[in-house]
Design a protein around this motif. Structure first.
Motif, short mmCIF file in Angstrom:
data_model
loop_
_atom_site.label_atom_id
_atom_site.label_comp_id
_atom_site.label_asym_id
_atom_site.label_seq_id
_atom_site.Cartn_x
_atom_site.Cartn_y
_atom_site.Cartn_z
N VAL A 1 -6.03 1.21 11.25
CA VAL A 1 -5.59 2.58 10.97
C VAL A 1 -6.89 3.33 10.67
O VAL A 1 -7.52 3.07 9.64
N LYS B 1 -3.34 -1.71 17.11
CA LYS B 1 -2.81 -0.83 16.06
C LYS B 1 -1.71 -1.63 15.38
O LYS B 1 -1.07 -2.48 16.02
N CYS C 1 4.43 0.08 13.71
CA CYS C 1 4.62 1.49 13.33
C CYS C 1 4.96 1.65 11.84
O CYS C 1 4.40 2.51 11.15
N THR D 1 1.87 1.07 9.60
CA THR D 1 0.90 2.17 9.58
C THR D 1 1.37 3.29 8.66
O THR D 1 0.61 3.80 7.83
N MET E 1 0.78 13.31 13.69
CA MET E 1 -0.28 12.40 13.22
C MET E 1 -0.37 12.35 11.69
O MET E 1 -1.05 11.49 11.14
N ARG F 1 1.98 8.81 15.30
CA ARG F 1 1.12 8.13 14.33
C ARG F 1 1.43 6.62 14.31
O ARG F 1 0.53 5.80 14.13
N ASN G 1 -2.02 6.65 17.03
CA ASN G 1 -2.95 5.85 16.23
C ASN G 1 -3.98 5.15 17.13
O ASN G 1 -5.16 5.06 16.78
N SER G 2 -3.54 4.70 18.29
CA SER G 2 -4.47 4.05 19.22
C SER G 2 -5.45 5.03 19.84
O SER G 2 -6.63 4.72 20.04
N THR H 1 -8.00 5.72 17.34
CA THR H 1 -8.91 4.58 17.24
C THR H 1 -9.94 4.60 18.37
O THR H 1 -11.13 4.34 18.16
#
Lengths: 340, 340, 340, 340
Positions: free
Chosen positions: B119, B146, B149, B152, B295, B321, B326-327, B330
């Motif tokens: 994250v 990631k 879900c 995160t 996000m 998110r 999230n990826s 990243t």
């Protein structure tokens, strides 16, 4: 045996109509009258905005609704009240003072120390508070309360766990049905494709009432939410027990739990107050809410997450076991025990 | 600056299409190809069963989907993978061995000690595991994951609480959206007027992945449920902290939390990773899931229930998110830091 | 150019808040005041029960709501009214008599022969009724109406069909969104897993208003129903045409239809008032209601079932094109044409 | 009397399980076996993915499901088939050739002139086609079909209207339940807060099958849609009659309609095939779908819109009267009449 006479006040809301359903063809009780606010007075029950899915019971469909007037409530054995709490706070004491025994769904007076707050399988002994209440208040009648719906559904499985393994702490998160807010309580545009993580006043009730019913002072933390489900409150519960347990033993203790209503064979008593499901994806509101004609709660996902750390999910029908059904069962218990 | 080239595999599912949306007009990345299973191969993206509410992005709508073949994936800077985990378990290592840097949504390999589970606001330092991964496995490419879900969304608010007050235990109950199960994951007849108190494998992921991301071994107990909400996972969280706290201070710490993506001004970084609402009835999925373009997570009901006992509710968009977003963030971080 | 001043009355309901949204940052109009009933008076807009999914527009969030008083409405260019019809019936004529030009969403006066009932793309010429209205009633102001939401959405596709092929009869069945009944209009327990095949007064409005707008007397039969959809009315329409047609030609005539708002480039005018979809399963409320920022209607399933027998499905956003948006567009037209 | 032996094929889908429910404790029929595809073969009924809300009937819950094999279907009185149509197209003729009498839910063969397509109250005389079918095809068994669910529900009220006033044209728009598409037919993410204005192949069936059942060639136009309702198809119907009518007379003709099943007192025959509601907002799926244990259709909003222009709304339970129940009733009729 002659049937006992009962009277329903607040007969036109969701809970009032559940009273009507449960009492319409009751083996012990006979509904001799219905009262509600001015708006419905003079109408036949079937015309006064029936909101349950099932049709009004034929035996009462044509009964005229009277305007609620504490001085005109007839002499009956039990008055069932489904009034809004702020109205109940005035009407119920007035009725008790006039000699009526009121079984009430409303939240007023629940925490008064001389008011029985009854789940018949858990604390039938608290009915003896009626005597103290009469003494203290100088009433010839009485007010007997059922707990908040969420509390009742939670306390049924907590009771056998408490008795067998002790409880140090409870964390509960609820997912409550729309009917719990009353017919017009949750607008459809507020809840479709949504949930609301707060129900006003609910968490405080769950905490305080649980301690009163179970007579223990363990830690209890509650978060209550509203979800788009018609009927049936689901509660996810974590219990820190005093002593360690085997998860199979817990499931068995829940499944075999019985109380005085079962011993006495009361008409509205479910055979099993707690039904335990072994499937991983149960209980589910739509599949399980009518278990035991709405009077059983259904428990699933009984798990031992760590030593003395128990988790489970419990579901109950909020307007039957959580409301009208619990009061009717209490009245049956009072009739059988001669508390009147 | 030339845009970096990216390739999306598993481009036709709910998460794959979120990748497409987020990358279609990305300032740093250029989508040079899409791959999926045989069924979709040869079709234009817009014809291959688009399932998001928003229309396919015009800039990619006409791109032909290729049949996924590890030997035919072109040389790009990043491969984004939204493959089913059992397919990913074969494809992703093969790609990494062939020199591709894979940003993956799938659950395989997440718990391998040499695999970064990122994250970006919480544990950007774990990207350095890429080197160990290459050394150990002899790969020229890499696989970067990631988290699940739900994990995160939970970990974002846990991070500042951990840093400031310490964490002894977490109890979490989730109410997860339908899209989390994929387009055909939950039949409508299973969930309308209902909820399902179990999601296969989810609770184990939340527990294990949280410990890996936060590098702590506190107690964590999770119950995950499915509710009839389209997008947005809601999580009710109880935290036992190491040190006592003031609830206003917690709300402030959450609201001001920032990480490396905010410092670096990454394109997909939300200004505030955690948005705090003061209204008692928030967060709500339909009102809050698109905060920060999906996000940000939104926190509400921050309460101190007892000394060192914190409660709150957090909501996040599970496919933004919680997944593709999230990826992408990243990848932006890796691009900026030169981890490739 | 100075922006024209506008004032919104009934600003706290679902349609009132759509007016607020559409007018908050309008290039031609400036909101100088908001009024509502006593209950909201004195509150800031953002505190007075905001019910739309999107947050209140920052530029108006802090504006204080005034108590509606016809004598205190300031001199503005346009007053937008979203009052309940029974209130509007008193307030709107009083405002017009005091010189205000009122753009109204309410159903009162719609069928009065001297009251314009405007869909700007269809019958802009009816704005000239303002003169007759003033003459007859001795008003210095005026009342201009938008049709019932269902009617507007139906009439947009009927117009080019009428012009090209003539209409002998229309059979329409609607599936209307919850927001059409107002925020508290449909309780959630009434509509989840259900539909209601009747909307009070709606069918009569569709019939009468269509004849007034299109100035024809063809047969028209309507059945209106409520379905569990948040926004977007769907209407299934059968049209018996005067002359036979080719279904492709109909689709083209709909897609290319434009009116005066498009010619004049009014700010709220959608580029295409009618968008035609070729996919068999469209339009769908969730996917299509925001087409043209809610100002386009979306037509699908255009079919020739027999000679001179046309069928199609049309969907429109009921509180945008069907309500506030249509009135704002009408005001823009009046501003441009100098009708004030 | 010995009960007749019956066998269910395709026993694991939504309609197959309705057959199981309706036949489990049937007074005339005894279920001697269940068959389904390989996937379920060998499992107990209760373990093979039960999808109805009510629990599996105890008397059949432990019955093992066999793999469907046309050569191993035992000699029984009736085979009930709920196979997917493409499978049924092969299996059913093979069974009939082997001497089995198949009552089928599937759409294959429905329009073959020698295949009875039966609504028992409407066209019981068409059972005589069995003889022609045997002669033509050289079968010792037979295939007897029930119509498409939407068609059955529509045709019940059309029949008395046709008989009394004649029919020139029908316009129908349906709002169909999710269960009509089978358990996994409609993903939840596709339909929540939405509707889909198209059901593949459905409209053609309604048109063709209605003409076959009623043996008339009037104009009929159908648009079929899917709405977020669990069970119960709602249909809005406009009928152009041959002769003018009084709307009260139509309501009465519908309410008093009876057919051969009622005369013969068949076990599954509802007392009234058509129940008429006078309330303006009925029928509603959730309130009316179980009328007559799901075997009655419920009609409301009977209106005369113009001379010879009738409108009404009809609702029926799509998997009971619309599917399994209709076939069981047909089998009862065949048993009683000796058609085997």
């Amino acid at each position: 045996m002659d049937r006992l006479k009962v009277y329903i006040i607040g007969a036109t809301g969701l809970v009032g109509q559940r009273y009507v359903q449960l009492l319409a063809d009751h083996p012990w009780f006979e509904v001799v009258g219905l009262a509600a606010s001015e708006k419905s007075a003079g109408k036949r029950l079937a015309e006064a905005g029936w909101v349950l899915d099932e049709a009004p019971p034929p035996s009462l469909a044509d009964m005229k609704i009277e305007k609620l007037d504490v001085d005109k409530v007839p002499k009956v054995d039990f008055v069932f009240s489904a009034l809004p709490s702020e109205v109940a706070a005035k009407v119920e004491p007035a009725l008790a003072a006039r000699g009526h025994v009121v079984l009430s769904n409303s939240s007023n007076m629940r925490m008064d120390p001389d008011v029985p707050l009854i789940v018949p399988e858990i604390n039938p002994e608290d009915l003896k508070l009626v005597e103290e209440q009469r003494r203290t208040r100088g009433w010839s009648g009485a007010v007997v309360k059922k707990p908040n719906c969420t509390t009742t559904i939670l306390n049924l499985p907590l009771k056998p766990i408490l008795d067998e393994w002790g409880i140090r702490a409870v964390h509960v998160v609820t997912m409550q049905a729309l009917s719990g807010a009353g017919y017009a309580g949750v607008p459809s545009v507020a809840i479709l494709d949504n949930l609301i993580p707060h129900i006003r006043g609910e968490e405080e009730k769950v905490v305080a009432e649980t301690r009163k019913i179970l007579k223990r002072d363990f830690e209890i933390y509650a978060t209550t939410t509203r979800v788009p489900v018609l009927d049936g409150h689901t509660e996810v519960v974590y219990v820190d027990t005093e002593r360690d347990f085997d998860e199979t033993a817990v499931a068995e203790a829940l499944a075999k739990f019985k109380g005085l209503p079962q011993e006495l064979g009361l008409p509205t008593a479910p055979q099993r107050p707690i039904v335990v499901r072994s499937q991983a994806d149960r209980p589910q509101p739509r599949l399980d809410r009518w278990e035991g004609r709405g009077m059983s709660v259904v428990v699933g996902r009984v798990r031992r997450l760590a030593p003395r750390k128990l988790a489970f999910v419990v579901l109950g029908h909020n307007t039957v076991r959580g409301a009208a059904g619990n009061s009717v069962l209490t009245a049956e218990l009072m009739a059988k025990l001669g508390v009147r």
